[in-house]
Design an enzyme around this catalytic site. Structure first.
Site, PDB file in Angstrom:
ATOM      1  N   GLU A   1     -37.290  34.056   2.070  1.00 39.89           N
ATOM      2  CA  GLU A   1     -35.953  33.409   0.407  1.00 39.89           C
ATOM      3  C   GLU A   1     -36.236  32.546   0.314  1.00 39.89           C
ATOM      4  OE1 GLU A   1     -32.558  35.482   1.360  1.00 39.89           O
ATOM      5  OE2 GLU A   1     -33.234  37.513   2.297  1.00 39.89           O
ATOM      6  N   LEU A   2     -36.886  31.692   0.254  1.00 42.71           N
ATOM      7  CA  LEU A   2     -37.588  29.919   0.917  1.00 42.71           C
ATOM      8  C   LEU A   2     -37.110  29.460  -0.374  1.00 42.71           C
ATOM      9  CD1 LEU A   2     -38.287  27.605   2.190  1.00 42.71           C
ATOM     10  CD2 LEU A   2     -40.028  27.948   0.563  1.00 42.71           C
TER      11      LEU A   2
END
Length: 205
Positions: free
Chosen positions: A83-84
């Site tokens: 989930e950068l």
């Protein structure tokens, strides 16, 4: 839950996914505790197939990111950044911070993939993490991302040697090799990954 999910789809790779594991800012979510949690699940029969590190980052320090990934990698499971997003109000600082994190993740042998949690300003989980402004303009962080992506592509050209060979070193990924001959172009696709780091491709021309 892991056992039931595995029964429903035995082919699915099941991950444990958590946040604040990689940046050294939260003692309650440190890599050591995450490893303990995963080992506990495994000992109770959970078929854990991978480690998810969410990657909601602010002010990353490369050495800390690398150390955290090293500690997680001891389990021998693939790691994905799931989930950068990297936040900084100043887009130039955001670009620098994004590069710090991406270089550490890309270089680590246990990291098998990176997923962005968004890129357009209108649809972001956190403020000041976007790569594309609301009007569609690619900001400095977005430009840095594209530059890194281009850097990590392998594009080679040249002539075969006297043995009819052409050798090169490249990043893991999917490749297409094309050979120009008097009778036309010959192409072949192949994949280089950690399970097949050395490839010998033979083309009959």
């Amino acid at each position: 839950m892991f056992r039931e999910a595995h029964k429903l789809d035995p082919s699915a790779v099941l991950f444990v996914n958590d946040y604040n594991v990689e940046d050294g800012c939260d003692t309650k979510s440190c890599p050591e505790r995450f490893v303990e949690q995963i080992v506990d699940l495994q000992e109770r029969g959970a078929p854990v197939g991978g480690i998810g590190v969410q990657g909601h980052i602010s002010h990353p320090v490369g050495e800390i990111i690398c150390d955290s990934l090293d500690k997680l990698a001891i389990l021998g499971l693939p790691i994905w950044i799931t989930e950068l997003d990297v936040t900084a109000e100043n887009e130039h600082i955001r670009a620098d911070d994004l590069e710090v994190f991406l270089r550490e993740a890309f270089a680590h042998p246990a990291v098998e993939g990176i997923i962005l949690w968004g890129f357009w300003e209108m649809f972001m989980f956190r403020e000041h993490a976007h790569l594309v402004d609301v009007d569609g303009t690619i900001n400095e962080a977005g430009k840095r991302y594209l530059a890194l992506k281009q850097e990590w592509l392998t594009c080679m050209n040249g002539n075969v040697d006297h043995q009819g060979e052409f050798k090169f070193r490249g990043y893991h990924g999917s490749y297409t090799v094309e050979v120009d001959t008097p009778s036309g172009k010959v192409a072949r696709s192949f994949v280089v990954d950690k399970d097949n780091p050395v490839q010998v491709i033979t083309l009959n021309v």
